[in-house]
Every structure is written in C-alpha cells, then in structure tokens.
Scaffold this active site. Structure first.
Site, PDB file in Angstrom:
ATOM      1  N   GLY A 101       0.809  -1.215   0.000  1.00  0.00           N
ATOM      2  CA  GLY A 101       0.000   0.000   0.000  1.00  0.00           C
ATOM      3  C   GLY A 101       0.841   1.263   0.000  1.00  0.00           C
ATOM      4  O   GLY A 101       0.528   2.236  -0.695  1.00  0.00           O
ATOM      5  N   CYS A 102       1.914   1.256   0.774  1.00  0.00           N
ATOM      6  CA  CYS A 102       2.776   2.445   0.870  1.00  0.00           C
ATOM      7  C   CYS A 102       3.536   2.674  -0.427  1.00  0.00           C
ATOM      8  O   CYS A 102       3.763   3.827  -0.830  1.00  0.00           O
ATOM      9  CB  CYS A 102       3.754   2.298   2.041  1.00  0.00           C
ATOM     10  SG  CYS A 102       2.911   2.193   3.641  1.00  0.00           S
ATOM     11  N   THR A 103       3.923   1.599  -1.091  1.00  0.00           N
ATOM     12  CA  THR A 103       4.590   1.735  -2.381  1.00  0.00           C
ATOM     13  C   THR A 103       3.617   2.287  -3.419  1.00  0.00           C
ATOM     14  O   THR A 103       3.963   3.165  -4.215  1.00  0.00           O
ATOM     15  CB  THR A 103       5.150   0.375  -2.845  1.00  0.00           C
ATOM     16  OG1 THR A 103       6.109  -0.083  -1.889  1.00  0.00           O
ATOM     17  CG2 THR A 103       5.807   0.491  -4.203  1.00  0.00           C
ATOM     18  N   ALA A 106       3.104   6.016  -2.692  1.00  0.00           N
ATOM     19  CA  ALA A 106       4.273   6.810  -3.063  1.00  0.00           C
ATOM     20  C   ALA A 106       4.406   6.926  -4.582  1.00  0.00           C
ATOM     21  O   ALA A 106       4.697   8.001  -5.120  1.00  0.00           O
ATOM     22  CB  ALA A 106       5.537   6.193  -2.466  1.00  0.00           C
TER      23      ALA A 106
END
Length: 210
Positions: A101-103, A106
């Site tokens: 999710g964070c990738t 970003a």
C-alpha cells in the site's frame, strides 16, 4: 468529507496504472536519487491496521496552525515546516517503506508530481523508518519528494496520528498561510494522489482569487 469527483476518480485510475510503468524523470527541484537504482524488489507484508486514536484536540486541526516540526530528510537536508510558509504543504504519514500500500501511494504521488509541482506545493512523507530505509525507497522508485523519519512518533503525536511501531496512514493539507485546510484520517491509496492534487489546486485557485 466531500465526495470524490469523477475527474479525481479518472485521474486516480490513470495514476494506479502508471505506477507500474517507468517513472518520469524528476524535475530539477526534486530530490537527487541514484540513476542506477536497482530493480524493484518484492514488497514486504503490509503492517496490520491499528486502532484509531481516541478523539482529542488533534482531531480538530482544520482551521488551526499546523504543528511545526523539523526533521532530516533522506537526502540529508533538513526540512522545517515553518520555513515552507508561503507554499501549500502536504504532509502524509504512512506505515512503512516497501510495503504494497505504501509503495502504491508513493508511486501515485510520484506519477502526479508534475501536476503537483505546478501548484507550488511541497510534499513530505513521514514514517518511522530509518533515513537509510527512506533513501533506498526513494532511489528504488525514483520518488521526487522528501521522506523524513519520525522514529519516536514526535511528529505524528503532534498531529494526532495513531502509532504502534508504525504510523497509521493519514494526510494533512496545509495552506500557504501555515493553517491546516484538510485532514484525511482515512486514506484510500487508489484515489488519494488525485484527491490531494484536487485539494492543492483548490488552494492555488483560492489564493489567485484573494
């Protein structure tokens, strides 16, 4: 929170698809990253969601001065929120570098960067990861914005972001006057970059009209 416009949804879909494509070259003002970055490694498991924080004064930040902070970014520079006054600032908290999710979040910000940069907005990501982890994350995905470390949750605490080994995913849109204009306590990474772009475009429009 106002509903997401059809334009934002369309842009979000384009950004999600673009996240897997080759990243655009960062603009001159972007953070320097290695041109020989390694190919993306498989993302690690996403941290389990944490319980929301109990209601408190931080939940009413809209219309108030954004809590100031100073932190060192992945490129060794020092970011001071107060020094960015005069420009809209987006501070986004996320759980962990390299997780799915964070990738995705970003990369979506990366792919929207050209449009975001035109608004004059400053984008800063915050997590409890180390500076080296941030540096590797930025290099791997060629992120053209700053990531800062909040190892002890001092920054997150001032914004009322829940924390238990990592930050909950939340975003704060701050006006050029240093006042919080919007708080996103729940974030959908598939549309979030488009929502933020729409928010900062509104800020830029309001500033031109004032």
């Amino acid at each position: 929170m106002k509903p997401v416009s059809p334009i934002a949804v369309s842009l979000a879909a384009a950004l999600a698809a673009a996240c897997t494509a080759s990243p655009p070259a960062p603009p001159p003002a972007a953070a320097a990253v290695s041109s020989a970055a390694a190919a993306p490694a498989p993302a690690s498991a996403e941290p389990a969601p944490q319980l929301a924080a109990a209601p408190g004064p931080q939940d009413d930040l809209v219309g108030k001065a954004a809590p100031d902070f100073t932190a060192t970014a992945q490129d060794g520079t020092t970011f001071h929120l107060a020094a960015a006054k005069g420009k809209p600032v987006v501070v986004y908290f996320y759980p962990k570098d390299e997780t799915p999710g964070c990738t995705k979040e970003a990369c979506s910000f990366r792919d929207a960067w050209e449009a975001l940069a035109k608004t004059g907005a400053v984008l800063v990501g915050v997590s409890a990861d180390s500076a080296q982890s941030h540096k590797d994350f930025v290099a791997r995905y060629k992120l053209p914005f700053l990531l800062v470390s909040d190892r002890d949750n001092a920054i997150g605490r001032s914004y009322g972001v829940p924390f238990e080994t990592h930050h909950q995913r939340q975003t704060f849109v701050i006006g050029a006057d240093g006042v919080v204009r919007k708080v996103n306590r729940k974030v959908d990474v598939t549309v979030h970059a488009a929502q933020v772009l729409e928010d900062v475009n509104h800020l830029a429009h309001d500033a031109r009209g004032s």
